[in-house]
Structure formats: C-alpha cells, structure tokens
Design an enzyme around this catalytic site. Structure first.
Site, PDB file in Angstrom:
ATOM      1  N   TYR A 125      12.927  38.995  50.067  1.00 62.21           N
ATOM      2  CA  TYR A 125      12.342  37.746  50.569  1.00 62.21           C
ATOM      3  C   TYR A 125      10.885  37.590  50.156  1.00 62.21           C
ATOM      4  CZ  TYR A 125      16.465  37.178  53.513  1.00 62.21           C
ATOM      5  OH  TYR A 125      17.746  37.028  53.965  1.00 62.21           O
ATOM      6  N   LYS A 174      20.405  51.264  50.699  1.00 56.68           N
ATOM      7  CA  LYS A 174      21.374  51.286  49.607  1.00 56.68           C
ATOM      8  C   LYS A 174      20.747  52.117  48.485  1.00 56.68           C
ATOM      9  CE  LYS A 174      25.226  49.819  47.638  1.00 56.68           C
ATOM     10  NZ  LYS A 174      26.588  50.039  48.130  1.00 56.68           N
ATOM     11  N   ASP A 207      26.674  49.156  53.262  1.00 63.97           N
ATOM     12  CA  ASP A 207      28.069  48.659  53.283  1.00 63.97           C
ATOM     13  C   ASP A 207      28.880  49.439  54.317  1.00 63.97           C
ATOM     14  OD1 ASP A 207      27.417  50.648  51.483  1.00 63.97           O
ATOM     15  OD2 ASP A 207      28.815  50.036  49.929  1.00 63.97           O
ATOM     16  N   ASP A 231      18.548  40.985  57.901  1.00 60.60           N
ATOM     17  CA  ASP A 231      18.945  39.601  58.169  1.00 60.60           C
ATOM     18  C   ASP A 231      20.459  39.545  58.401  1.00 60.60           C
ATOM     19  OD1 ASP A 231      18.882  36.895  58.378  1.00 60.60           O
ATOM     20  OD2 ASP A 231      18.392  36.486  56.278  1.00 60.60           O
TER      21      ASP A 231
END
Ligand code: NAD
Length: 335
Positions: A125, A174, A207, A231
């Site tokens: 972002y 990740k 995930d 988010d």
C-alpha cells in the site's frame, strides 16, 4: 483536568446514524468529551469542494483523537482513498482490528477473540507503482518493507499482548516466496519475539493462516502482519464473528489515532434506519481504552453484548427486525 476534545467525522451513507448512536452511548456513561465535528468524504466535497479539507486535517492534528464514520470515495479518476491518505498523512502505522464473538449472531463459531495488528503504512500500500508499457498492457507495483517499520509494528503487537494479558502472538508472512520483503519482516519479528519470553511466539505462512483461521480459529490470539495480508486476514476474521457490522478498527500513530468501523458507507441501506451501529460502538470502546478509560469501555461492551445475546431490538443483519435507533435505545437502557 482539561476536557478531552474528540474530532468527529460523521461520514457518508449510514455514517451519521451510527456515529450519532455511538456518541449518545459515550455521553450516557459520562465520558464528558467535547466534540468538534469535521467534514470528510462526499459531504466535504459538497460543502468544501474537496474530499479532505484542510480544516478537517487541522482538527485531527489538534485533538489527536478522532472518531470516524465510513467515507465514500467517489469511483473515478483523480480520487485517492481518503482512508489511505489519512493513514499516510498522520503516520497511523498500526491498524488494530479486534474481533469478538457475541452469542446471538449468525456467526459460524463461538468464543472467537482475535486481534489482528496490521502494518498500515508500508508494504503493497505504499503507492509505488506504475503502468510500464506504452499500450497499458504491463503494470508493476513495489512493496516496501523497512526494518524500522517492521520493528515498530511487531513491538506494538507484543506490547498490546502484554497490556491486555494475551498469551500468544503469531507473525504471518510469505517469506518462503517474498524473500526480500516478507523475509525482512519475519527476521525482525523473530528478533522482537525474543524480547518477550512471557508471550508464546509462533509464525505462519499467510495461505496456511487463511485455512487455519477457517478450520481452527481458536488457536489464534494476536496476529501481527504486513499491510496487504492484514487487510485480508482482518476481514476474514470479521467473517468469523458475524460480518463487517461487528468489526471495529483503530488506526494508531505516535501522535494521533483514528477509530472507525471497518465497513463502508453502505449506500444500499443509507437513510433507512437499518444500519447496525455495533462496529462503530466497538470502535468507540477501543477509543476509550486508548484514553485509559477501560472501566467505561467495559460497561458499554457488556451492554452491547447483552442486547445482542438477548436479541432485544437487534438489527436485520443480526437476525432481528429493528432499526438503528431501537438497537441504540436498547443499549442505552442497559447503561
Ligand atoms: P460496505 O461495507 O459499505 O457494504 C457492504 C454490505 O454490508 C452492504 O450490503 C451493506 O448494506 C452491509 N453493511 C455494511 N455496514 C453495515 C452495518 N453497519 N449494518 C448493516 N449492514 C451493513 O461496502 P461497499 O458497498 O463496497 O462500499 C460502499 C462505500 O464505502 C464505497 O464508496 C467505499 O469506498 C466505502 N468504504 C469506506 C470505508 C471506510 O471509510 N472505512 C471502508 C470500506 C468501504
């Protein structure tokens, strides 16, 4: 003691109804706040010709604490999200989104109590991106993570865990694929974790975290993660407790804080007295806790819980048949 002044942005759509409900409740428990009302969003565009007028920015900076309704960002060229602008402008680096189960909602689980701490200013972002080919067929965006930003948010999450008597912090990342950015975040998260031996520290790939949240959400306590993952995960968490109408969010920086409902301005039900004000009432509870008024916060939380659990004048999204004003009245009567 000087009276605490709060900047209030009532917002668009259902905003004014639900923010007014929260203010009635704050007044009822004797908060003795002084309110300075400021415009942002569509109302500001109509009244001042811009979405985020300077007067509003000045009031946010002056009072340092803001209660905000949802804002409509007009679709189309030239309008950047007002929420993203506010987070950047005031360096509101921590987005704290707690979800708590209330019996009586149509949620799939009971006894959920998870806080997502999302980094609010970096990552995907950061606004760094562009279309790179002349014909518009290729675009790129840059995700930026800094050691300073990662350390600040992870430390914030652990301090919150200590303050609130939480047991566990899970760093979500990740790093197996995004080795530079998520890798740096994870490295810093591990370092910070060592300073808090009293808190159990775990880490999880994003995930897998999504699946685990759906399959076995009770294993989570505090989640700390980067902007985009936070988010998405916090909306997933809202879904675990009955949807966005139940989800508040605090945007906290070094000097200022903005408390808001996570959902938008709900134009489909605006002006119909149908909105569930719970999310913004819970945001005002976060505001009271931030201001060190935990006793009043607890009183309001207990009243809201009792209204929802007993099904007394609940709104349609909670399975009831009442409107915003009836629901608010039911909470006020318990205070
Ligand atoms: P939304 O969150 O406004 O609404 C999604 C659905 O949830 C709608 O069906 C709505 O009726 C329902 N809903 C939302 N809040 C509710 C409540 N309190 N009680 C009962 N039902 C509720 O999302 P959207 O329709 O995608 O967005 C509408 C506008 O809100 C857009 O302009 C968007 O930019 C803006 N938005 C603002 C914020 C913010 O200010 N924080 C956040 C998200 C979206």
């Amino acid at each position: 003691m000087t009276q605490q002044r709060i900047t209030v942005i009532r917002g668009d759509g259902i905003g004014p109804d639900i923010v007014d409900a929260a203010i009635q409740i704050l007044d009822k428990v004797g908060c003795d706040f002084a309110y300075d009302y400021a415009d942002a969003g569509l109302v500001a565009l109509e009244n001042h010709g811009e979405l985020l007028p300077q007067e509003t920015l000045d009031l946010i900076a002056k009072n340092k604490v803001t209660l905000k309704g949802p804002l409509t960002t007009p679709v189309g060229e030239g309008f950047t999200s007002i929420n993203v602008s506010l987070r950047k402008k005031f360096q509101l680096y921590a987005n704290v989104r707690p979800v708590l189960s209330f019996k009586g909602t149509k949620a799939r689980y009971e006894d959920i109590d998870i806080i997502t701490v999302r980094e609010n200013t970096e990552g995907m972002y950061s606004g760094l991106g562009q279309v790179v080919s002349a014909d518009g067929s290729e675009a790129e965006a840059m995700s930026k993570i800094t050691r300073e930003g990662a350390e600040r948010i992870v430390t914030f999450a652990y301090e919150l865990a200590v303050r609130e008597g939480r047991k566990k912090v899970t760093a979500v990342h990740k790093a197996n694929i995004l080795k530079s950015t998520s890798g740096l975040f994870l490295k810093v998260a591990r370092e910070v974790a060592q300073r808090y031996p009293q808190i159990e520290s775990t880490e999880m790939i994003v995930d897998n975290c999504c699946m685990q949240l759906v399959m076995n959400p009770h294993q989570f306590d505090v989640i700390v993660t980067t902007n985009l993952f936070g988010d998405i995960l916090s909306d997933l968490c809202a879904g675990l407790v009955g949807g966005l109408g139940m989800a508040p969010g605090a945007n906290i920086g070094k000097d200022c804080a903005i408390f808001e409902a996570v959902h938008g301005s709900a134009p489909d039900i605006a002006g119909k007295n149908l909105a569930n004000p719970t999310s913004v009432i819970l945001a005002s509870i976060q505001m009271l806790e931030y201001l060190g008024m935990a006793d009043k916060a607890e009183k309001i939380r207990a009243a809201v819980k009792d209204v929802i659990e007993s099904g007394d004048r609940t709104t349609r999204d909670l399975g009831g048949s009442h409107g915003t004003t009836d629901f608010t009245q039911a909470v006020l009567e318990r205070l």
